[in-house]
Design an enzyme around this catalytic site. Structure first.
Site, short mmCIF file in Angstrom:
data_model
loop_
_atom_site.label_atom_id
_atom_site.label_comp_id
_atom_site.label_asym_id
_atom_site.label_seq_id
_atom_site.Cartn_x
_atom_site.Cartn_y
_atom_site.Cartn_z
N LYS A 286 48.42 11.23 75.26
CA LYS A 286 47.95 9.83 75.23
C LYS A 286 47.86 9.37 73.99
O LYS A 286 46.94 9.70 73.32
CB LYS A 286 46.65 9.86 76.00
CG LYS A 286 46.19 8.42 76.70
CD LYS A 286 46.15 7.39 75.81
CE LYS A 286 44.95 7.18 74.98
NZ LYS A 286 45.10 5.81 74.21
N GLU B 225 39.28 16.48 65.68
CA GLU B 225 39.50 15.87 64.24
C GLU B 225 38.84 14.38 64.19
O GLU B 225 39.38 13.40 64.67
CB GLU B 225 40.88 15.92 64.10
CG GLU B 225 41.70 17.33 63.93
CD GLU B 225 41.31 18.17 62.78
OE1 GLU B 225 40.91 17.56 61.88
OE2 GLU B 225 41.66 19.34 62.89
N CYS C 152 41.70 9.52 57.46
CA CYS C 152 40.43 10.20 57.70
C CYS C 152 39.98 11.06 56.41
O CYS C 152 38.87 11.04 56.25
CB CYS C 152 40.28 10.91 59.01
SG CYS C 152 41.77 12.04 59.09
N GLU D 225 32.23 5.68 57.35
CA GLU D 225 33.77 5.53 57.43
C GLU D 225 34.06 4.18 57.41
O GLU D 225 33.99 3.66 58.50
CB GLU D 225 34.38 6.57 58.41
CG GLU D 225 35.81 6.64 58.11
CD GLU D 225 36.27 7.48 58.90
OE1 GLU D 225 35.91 7.57 60.26
OE2 GLU D 225 37.11 8.46 58.62
P1 NAP Z 1 39.43 6.20 68.79
O1 NAP Z 1 38.84 4.92 69.75
O2 NAP Z 1 38.29 7.20 68.66
O3 NAP Z 1 40.65 6.23 69.13
C1 NAP Z 1 41.48 7.50 69.13
C2 NAP Z 1 41.94 7.77 70.34
O4 NAP Z 1 41.16 7.90 71.42
C3 NAP Z 1 43.03 6.58 70.89
O5 NAP Z 1 44.25 7.31 71.67
C4 NAP Z 1 42.13 5.96 71.82
O6 NAP Z 1 42.83 5.09 72.73
C5 NAP Z 1 41.47 7.14 72.61
N1 NAP Z 1 40.07 6.70 73.00
C6 NAP Z 1 39.32 5.93 73.03
N2 NAP Z 1 38.23 5.94 74.08
C7 NAP Z 1 38.29 6.80 74.55
C8 NAP Z 1 37.50 7.58 75.82
N3 NAP Z 1 36.33 6.96 76.39
N4 NAP Z 1 38.21 8.67 76.45
C9 NAP Z 1 39.23 9.33 75.86
N5 NAP Z 1 39.95 8.86 74.89
C10 NAP Z 1 39.64 7.60 74.14
O7 NAP Z 1 39.44 5.46 67.41
P2 NAP Z 1 39.80 3.69 67.08
O8 NAP Z 1 39.21 2.94 67.85
O9 NAP Z 1 41.34 3.70 67.06
O10 NAP Z 1 39.28 3.60 65.69
C11 NAP Z 1 37.89 3.38 65.27
C12 NAP Z 1 37.53 4.19 64.33
O11 NAP Z 1 37.65 5.51 64.31
C13 NAP Z 1 38.16 4.14 62.71
O12 NAP Z 1 37.76 2.95 62.10
C14 NAP Z 1 37.82 5.22 62.15
O13 NAP Z 1 36.65 5.24 61.50
C15 NAP Z 1 37.83 6.16 63.19
N6 NAP Z 1 39.23 6.86 63.00
C16 NAP Z 1 39.41 8.24 62.57
C17 NAP Z 1 40.86 8.81 62.86
C18 NAP Z 1 40.88 10.11 62.02
O14 NAP Z 1 41.96 10.60 61.86
N7 NAP Z 1 39.85 10.72 61.75
C19 NAP Z 1 41.74 8.18 63.14
C20 NAP Z 1 41.62 6.90 63.84
C21 NAP Z 1 40.35 6.40 63.64
P3 NAP Z 1 42.93 3.43 72.19
O15 NAP Z 1 43.85 3.52 71.26
O16 NAP Z 1 43.19 2.99 73.49
O17 NAP Z 1 41.48 3.03 71.83
#
Ligand code: NAP
Ligand code: MG
Length: 462
Positions: free
Chosen positions: A170, A245, A279, A369
């Site tokens: 996903k 991660e 990250c 972050e």
């Molecule tokens: P996120 O919501 O954690 O997204 C990561 C993945 O998880 C996406 O595929 C997302 O789908 C999915 N997801 C979201 N809610 C979920 C749930 N309840 N159950 C299962 N899967 C779920 O991150 P984001 O909203 O894209 O970014 C927010 C913040 O996360 C950023 O500002 C940053 O601080 C952090 N981030 C960290 C990393 C890293 O590499 N460590 C990468 C990205 C973001 P959707 O795409 O549909 O939301």
């Protein structure tokens, strides 16, 4: 931009169960470039069933055959490199040279490393009077973010394939086209039907359904700490394996003996690359008080030079979030020496390369972050002070240490609570384990440590 209107399940593109779609937006000009299906629980269930059905045969293939399929996948990624780079640029906004070199280039290296590891890994060893077999964990639910859209997919799928696992992916809603391209590549590489499956959709819908599905044996997640915590809890309740991660707030520690200009220049570039959406970025620059003013001037100059070469942030929400953090930094008394919260262009989700001076370790911009092109310069008095500041966040994903003498840098790095440290700049190593201490995560990716995440052991005693 060409998009599939179905899900890749059991070796073919199949219609989604529902009619909902996700609009894909180019963050550089805010134009809608494509739509992909927004999958739900039914699509996830079909994909998990396909992965489950394909598991026994794939798990039983000889490692050399799995290695050959991964090598073929690497070759397809090489052949379609320009298309990959163009797609990442269109949906993530990264400048094309960066997409070519990093977004398309790194997954080729990682896929190549797993083609070799699959062939050479000891899946069987003798321990005293026992034979220990490393067997695949089973069906993997992989949930990936948008910031390195192909790398984060390959860092899960390649070792899972090498281990003999089958997969349901996903990907992030912001970057589904890269994921569809990857599914095409898997197909072209001759990976058997059902071994790899793709369900596009929203996190709280498709992602959650995948994490909760009882047919999934291991959930491998990369993304925010908030979502990771929930996924860890769900997996724990089901006694399912989980790899997380998560975020980071890494320190770039410049010791007084270092080449200051180089350490600051590389440090600023490390944060600005991918518009700060990394990250492991070294977002806190720690400088000795005697060199602080010089470092601030160098950092401001490096950020100003970066100027127009920076890409936009991925979406409107991240744009607002990052600008909010910059405003908060100003409000808490940090001093802006480059960039700022104003949007530099009328269109697109751009933020100027931003440098803050006079940042104290407890400020919000030094603790949370930001995920944008923002670097904070923090002053330290002596090495113990530097160590306390470096270790003083809930995160521990990466970091850097610079010193005149390598041994001095290593001694400091060994005291840091973090999973990866680059010494005097370092160089990317696709075989080095990557993952977090503390709240930066659970488990490791890349190399043999990354492969081990997808294996479980069975011992036979004689
Ligand atoms: P996120 O919501 O954690 O997204 C990561 C993945 O998880 C996406 O595929 C997302 O789908 C999915 N997801 C979201 N809610 C979920 C749930 N309840 N159950 C299962 N899967 C779920 O991150 P984001 O909203 O894209 O970014 C927010 C913040 O996360 C950023 O500002 C940053 O601080 C952090 N981030 C960290 C990393 C890293 O590499 N460590 C990468 C990205 C973001 P959707 O795409 O549909 O939301
Ligand atoms: Mg999200």
């Amino acid at each position: 931009m060409k998009a599939h209107d179905g899900m890749y399940i059991d070796g073919a593109w199949r219609p989604a169960a529902g009619r909902d779609t996700i609009a894909v937006v180019n963050p550089a000009d805010e134009q809608v470039i494509a739509a992909v299906p927004a999958g739900g629980a039914e699509d996830v269930d079909a994909a998990v069933r396909a992965a489950r059905a394909a598991l026994p045969a794939w798990a039983a293939t000889a490692p050399a055959e799995r290695a050959a399929r991964i090598a073929a996948l690497r070759d397809v990624l090489v052949a379609r490199r320009d298309e990959i780079a163009g797609t990442v640029t269109a949906e993530l906004g990264a400048p094309l040279p960066f997409s070519q070199a990093v977004h398309a280039g790194v997954p080729i290296l990682v896929a190549g490393s797993y083609a070799e590891l699959a062939a050479s890994y000891a899946f069987e060893e003798k321990v005293g009077n026992s034979t220990v077999y490393a067997e695949p964990v089973g069906v993997v639910g992989a949930i990936t973010p948008w910031n390195y859209p192909l790398h984060q997919i390959v860092a899960k799928v390649a070792p899972a394939l090498a281990a003999g696992c089958t997969i349901v992916l996903k990907p992030a809603e912001d970057t589904p086209l890269t994921a569809q391209l990857f599914a095409e590549a898997v197909h072209e590489a001759g990976v058997p039907a059902g071994v790899f499956n793709l369900v596009t959709g929203l996190g709280p819908v498709a992602g959650q359904a995948l994490a909760e599905h009882e047919g999934v044996d291991l959930v491998s997640f990369t993304g925010s700490t908030a979502v990771g915590r929930r996924i860890g809890a769900t997996a724990g309740a089901a006694v399912k394996r989980v790899a997380l991660e998560l975020g980071g707030k890494s320190a770039n520690v410049i010791l007084p003996s270092a080449d200051l200009a180089r350490a600051v220049g590389v440090g600023v570039a490390n944060v600005m690359g991918n518009s700060g959406q990394t990250c492991s970025a070294w977002t806190r620059m720690l400088v000795h008080t005697s060199q602080y003013d010089e470092a601030v001037a160098l950092a401001a100059e490096a950020a100003a030079k970066y100027g127009d070469r920076i890409g936009p942030l991925v979406n409107a929400k991240q744009h607002a979030r990052v600008r909010g953090y910059i405003e908060k930094g100003v409000a808490q008394g940090a001093r802006l020496v480059a960039g700022g919260p104003e949007a530099p262009r009328e269109q697109g989700y751009f933020v100027s390369p931003t440098v803050f001076a006079d940042v104290t370790p407890e400020m919000t911009i030094a603790q949370e972050e930001i995920f944008g092109p923002v670097v904070s310069l923090i002053r330290y008095e002596d090495e113990d002070d530097a160590l306390r500041i470096a270790n003083g966040t809930v995160y521990g994903l990466a970091g850097a240490v610079w010193a005149g003498d390598e041994a001095e840098a290593v001694a400091f790095a060994r005291r840091m609570d973090t999973g990866q440290v680059d010494i005097n700049g370092g160089r990317f190593n696709p075989l080095a384990p990557f993952g977090g201490y503390k709240q930066s995560g659970v488990g490791r990716e890349l190399g043999s440590h990354g492969l081990a995440e997808y294996l479980q052991t069975k011992s036979l005693q004689f």
